[in-house]
Write an enzyme that holds these catalytic residues in place. Structure first.
Site, PDB file in Angstrom:
ATOM      1  N   SER A 260     -23.855   5.569  58.396  1.00  0.00           N
ATOM      2  CA  SER A 260     -25.157   5.150  58.438  1.00  0.00           C
ATOM      3  C   SER A 260     -25.631   3.754  59.367  1.00  0.00           C
ATOM      4  O   SER A 260     -26.609   3.350  59.249  1.00  0.00           O
ATOM      5  CB  SER A 260     -25.285   4.832  56.769  1.00  0.00           C
ATOM      6  OG  SER A 260     -24.557   3.402  56.487  1.00  0.00           O
TER       7      SER A 260
ATOM      8  N   TYR B 156     -27.188   7.895  65.631  1.00  0.00           N
ATOM      9  CA  TYR B 156     -27.612   7.840  64.036  1.00  0.00           C
ATOM     10  C   TYR B 156     -28.328   8.970  63.857  1.00  0.00           C
ATOM     11  O   TYR B 156     -28.329   9.820  63.041  1.00  0.00           O
ATOM     12  CB  TYR B 156     -27.429   6.754  63.544  1.00  0.00           C
ATOM     13  CG  TYR B 156     -28.051   6.627  61.875  1.00  0.00           C
ATOM     14  CD1 TYR B 156     -27.246   7.167  61.039  1.00  0.00           C
ATOM     15  CD2 TYR B 156     -29.316   6.024  61.709  1.00  0.00           C
ATOM     16  CE1 TYR B 156     -27.633   7.315  59.773  1.00  0.00           C
ATOM     17  CE2 TYR B 156     -29.769   5.923  60.548  1.00  0.00           C
ATOM     18  CZ  TYR B 156     -28.990   6.568  59.510  1.00  0.00           C
ATOM     19  OH  TYR B 156     -29.399   6.325  58.157  1.00  0.00           O
TER      20      TYR B 156
ATOM     21  N   LYS C 126     -29.102  12.558  61.594  1.00  0.00           N
ATOM     22  CA  LYS C 126     -29.876  12.544  60.497  1.00  0.00           C
ATOM     23  C   LYS C 126     -30.774  13.688  60.797  1.00  0.00           C
ATOM     24  O   LYS C 126     -31.042  14.608  59.669  1.00  0.00           O
ATOM     25  CB  LYS C 126     -30.300  11.517  60.009  1.00  0.00           C
ATOM     26  CG  LYS C 126     -29.509  10.328  59.827  1.00  0.00           C
ATOM     27  CD  LYS C 126     -28.427  10.738  58.309  1.00  0.00           C
ATOM     28  CE  LYS C 126     -29.229  10.518  56.862  1.00  0.00           C
ATOM     29  NZ  LYS C 126     -28.299  10.818  56.054  1.00  0.00           N
TER      30      LYS C 126
HETATM   31  P1  NAD Z   1     -23.402   3.623  53.109  1.00  0.00           P
HETATM   32  O1  NAD Z   1     -22.897   3.478  54.702  1.00  0.00           O
HETATM   33  O2  NAD Z   1     -23.366   1.971  52.489  1.00  0.00           O
HETATM   34  O3  NAD Z   1     -22.612   4.470  52.273  1.00  0.00           O
HETATM   35  C1  NAD Z   1     -21.985   5.669  52.799  1.00  0.00           C
HETATM   36  C2  NAD Z   1     -21.328   6.257  51.801  1.00  0.00           C
HETATM   37  O4  NAD Z   1     -20.788   7.555  52.479  1.00  0.00           O
HETATM   38  C3  NAD Z   1     -19.871   5.443  51.747  1.00  0.00           C
HETATM   39  O5  NAD Z   1     -19.547   5.369  50.411  1.00  0.00           O
HETATM   40  C4  NAD Z   1     -18.954   6.194  52.352  1.00  0.00           C
HETATM   41  O6  NAD Z   1     -17.602   6.159  51.966  1.00  0.00           O
HETATM   42  C5  NAD Z   1     -19.339   7.824  52.356  1.00  0.00           C
HETATM   43  N1  NAD Z   1     -19.065   8.641  53.126  1.00  0.00           N
HETATM   44  C6  NAD Z   1     -19.016   8.748  54.471  1.00  0.00           C
HETATM   45  N2  NAD Z   1     -18.383   9.799  55.074  1.00  0.00           N
HETATM   46  C7  NAD Z   1     -18.123  10.502  53.833  1.00  0.00           C
HETATM   47  C8  NAD Z   1     -17.710  12.040  54.096  1.00  0.00           C
HETATM   48  N3  NAD Z   1     -17.492  12.586  55.291  1.00  0.00           N
HETATM   49  N4  NAD Z   1     -17.395  12.478  52.894  1.00  0.00           N
HETATM   50  C9  NAD Z   1     -17.690  11.736  51.705  1.00  0.00           C
HETATM   51  N5  NAD Z   1     -18.148  10.649  51.658  1.00  0.00           N
HETATM   52  C10 NAD Z   1     -18.524   9.839  52.685  1.00  0.00           C
HETATM   53  O7  NAD Z   1     -24.658   4.104  53.455  1.00  0.00           O
HETATM   54  P2  NAD Z   1     -26.218   3.698  52.594  1.00  0.00           P
HETATM   55  O8  NAD Z   1     -26.840   2.854  53.129  1.00  0.00           O
HETATM   56  O9  NAD Z   1     -25.979   3.806  51.094  1.00  0.00           O
HETATM   57  O10 NAD Z   1     -26.912   5.156  52.943  1.00  0.00           O
HETATM   58  C11 NAD Z   1     -26.694   6.165  52.116  1.00  0.00           C
HETATM   59  C12 NAD Z   1     -27.616   7.310  52.748  1.00  0.00           C
HETATM   60  O11 NAD Z   1     -28.880   7.174  52.750  1.00  0.00           O
HETATM   61  C13 NAD Z   1     -27.341   7.799  54.005  1.00  0.00           C
HETATM   62  O12 NAD Z   1     -27.494   9.215  54.016  1.00  0.00           O
HETATM   63  C14 NAD Z   1     -28.331   7.208  54.874  1.00  0.00           C
HETATM   64  O13 NAD Z   1     -28.548   7.958  56.083  1.00  0.00           O
HETATM   65  C15 NAD Z   1     -29.648   7.269  53.957  1.00  0.00           C
HETATM   66  N6  NAD Z   1     -30.726   6.200  54.356  1.00  0.00           N
HETATM   67  C16 NAD Z   1     -30.319   4.703  54.494  1.00  0.00           C
HETATM   68  C17 NAD Z   1     -31.132   3.780  54.404  1.00  0.00           C
HETATM   69  C18 NAD Z   1     -30.889   2.293  54.583  1.00  0.00           C
HETATM   70  O14 NAD Z   1     -31.638   1.478  54.897  1.00  0.00           O
HETATM   71  N7  NAD Z   1     -29.673   1.779  54.164  1.00  0.00           N
HETATM   72  C19 NAD Z   1     -32.531   4.136  54.436  1.00  0.00           C
HETATM   73  C20 NAD Z   1     -32.906   5.491  54.552  1.00  0.00           C
HETATM   74  C21 NAD Z   1     -31.830   6.452  54.408  1.00  0.00           C
END
Ligand code: NAD
Ligand code: TYD
Length: 338
Positions: free
Chosen positions: A83, A148, A152
């Site tokens: 992410s 990234y 997505k």
């Molecule tokens: P993060 O990086 O904190 O968490 C990602 C999680 O996914 C981690 O626990 C990691 O261990 C797990 N992971 C990674 N690869 C994996 C795999 N191959 N199999 C199983 N688990 C796996 O991310 P976040 O900030 O919590 O974001 C979560 C989702 O929301 C993501 O898809 C991101 O694109 C989306 N998103 C995030 C934001 C933001 O501001 N953080 C905004 C919009 C959308």
């Protein structure tokens, strides 16, 4: 309802699991997470003994339909992802594997298991960058600018194609920048809070005038909850906090709120070379989810930031542990490579 949450040990996933168990007393949750550098089971310490919750360490790249079927999963919500934009600039391999290939494998497994609802947690970054005015709507063409956001966007296209081709019950959400408890301290807001508390410089990229539309993580969770129950298959829903801020203004506000906690003398804001391909402005139009599903964000930026700062002040051990390990090595590498 039995939910499979992938990536539930990360920032938003762990907040969402907590949200679901609090608001739906008879729901069950399986958290499937690979525990990459960003996954942390400490994020779920308070609910790990809840009988409605089960953690399974696993990779979405190995998801199997039979596995979902035998566990009686009704809905899959895919948070699992690499992410962080800066990491995708250094090396995008894991982003393509997890975010693109992983989504395809999970979609196939969910299709085989005849899952009734699949939600793909995407991002507003798939729309690219805005100029001084305008907003991203669900009809804005996709124009991702970082590896990234490209990964997505590719995943979004797969979800769209599965709906169109197989009548697969997929829904895509595109949310703006989240902040709140348990956010990994490589991301902007927790990095600034924790660096300030440690007396380290606050690295602001470029001129600091890039704009992000901030949303408190609980508001993102309530939006996903609304989509889970009232969303329409094949649709995209934008989610935003209506809270556009320039990076430099966020940093100044954090410093103001931390007065008395940092012990700093002199300037600690450090302008550093800009991120490659840095998107200038994001701003979400969330009219659709408001009108069609009746969702509203609850927290304004000031209130959400107070709650976030309070959490980082009370949970120093959580972030100090993270910052003293893997993260530190990454940070060094980032700066060497600019
Ligand atoms: P993060 O990086 O904190 O968490 C990602 C999680 O996914 C981690 O626990 C990691 O261990 C797990 N992971 C990674 N690869 C994996 C795999 N191959 N199999 C199983 N688990 C796996 O991310 P976040 O900030 O919590 O974001 C979560 C989702 O929301 C993501 O898809 C991101 O694109 C989306 N998103 C995030 C934001 C933001 O501001 N953080 C905004 C919009 C959308
Ligand atoms: P980030 O939290 O990485 O989210 P995203 O790039 O996905 O929007 O960054 C938010 C904003 O803060 C973005 O404009 C980049 C900027 N930023 C800095 O100025 N300094 C930093 O150290 C980081 C990590 C981000």
């Amino acid at each position: 309802m039995k939910l499979l949450i992938t990536g539930g040990a990360g920032f938003i996933g762990s907040n969402f699991i907590r949200y679901i168990l609090k608001h739906h007393k008879n729901y069950k949750v399986i958290n499937l997470d690979k525990l990459t550098y960003a996954g942390n089971l400490e994020n779920l310490k308070d609910i790990e003994k809840d009988k409605r919750y089960k953690f399974v360490r696993g990779d979405i790249l190995k998801a199997k339909g039979k596995w979902l079927k035998t566990r009686g999963v009704d809905a899959v919500i895919n948070f699992a992802a690499e992410s962080h934009v800066d990491r995708s600039i250094v090396d995008s391999s894991d982003f393509i594997q997890t975010n693109v290939v992983g989504t395809q494998i999970l979609l196939e497994a969910a299709r085989e298991a005849r899952i009734k609802r699949y939600i793909q947690i995407s991002t507003d970054e798939v729309y690219g960058s805005l100029g001084k005015s305008g907003y991203f709507t669900e009809k804005t063409p996709l124009a991702p600018n970082s590896p990234y956001s490209a990964s997505k966007a590719a995943a979004d296209m797969l979800v769209r194609a599965y709906f169109h081709t197989h009548n697969f019950p997929g829904i895509i959400t595109r949310c703006s920048n989240n902040y709140g408890p348990y956010q990994f301290p490589e991301k902007f807001i927790p990095l600034m809070i924790t660096n300030a508390l440690e007396g380290k410089p606050l690295p602001v990229y470029g001129d600091g005038l890039n704009v992000r539309d901030w949303i408190f993580v609980d508001d993102h969770c309530s939006a996903i909850d609304a989509i889970l129950h009232k969303g329409k298959n094949g649709e995209v829903y934008n989610i935003g906090g209506n809270s556009e801020k320039r990076n430099i203004d966020v940093v100044k506000l954090i410093l103001k709120k931390l007065i008395g906690h940092t012990g700093h003398i002199g300037p600690i804001i450090k302008f550093v070379p800009d991120r490659k391909g840095h998107d200038r402005r994001y701003a979400i139009d969330s009219t659709k989810i408001k009108k069609e599903l009746g969702w509203r964000p609850k927290y304004d930026f000031d209130k959400g930031l107070d709650m976030t700062i309070d959490w980082y002040l009370k949970n120093k051990e959580w972030w100090q542990k993270i910052k003293s390990g893997e993260y530190k090595r990454y940070y060094k590498k980032m700066y060497r490579e600019g």
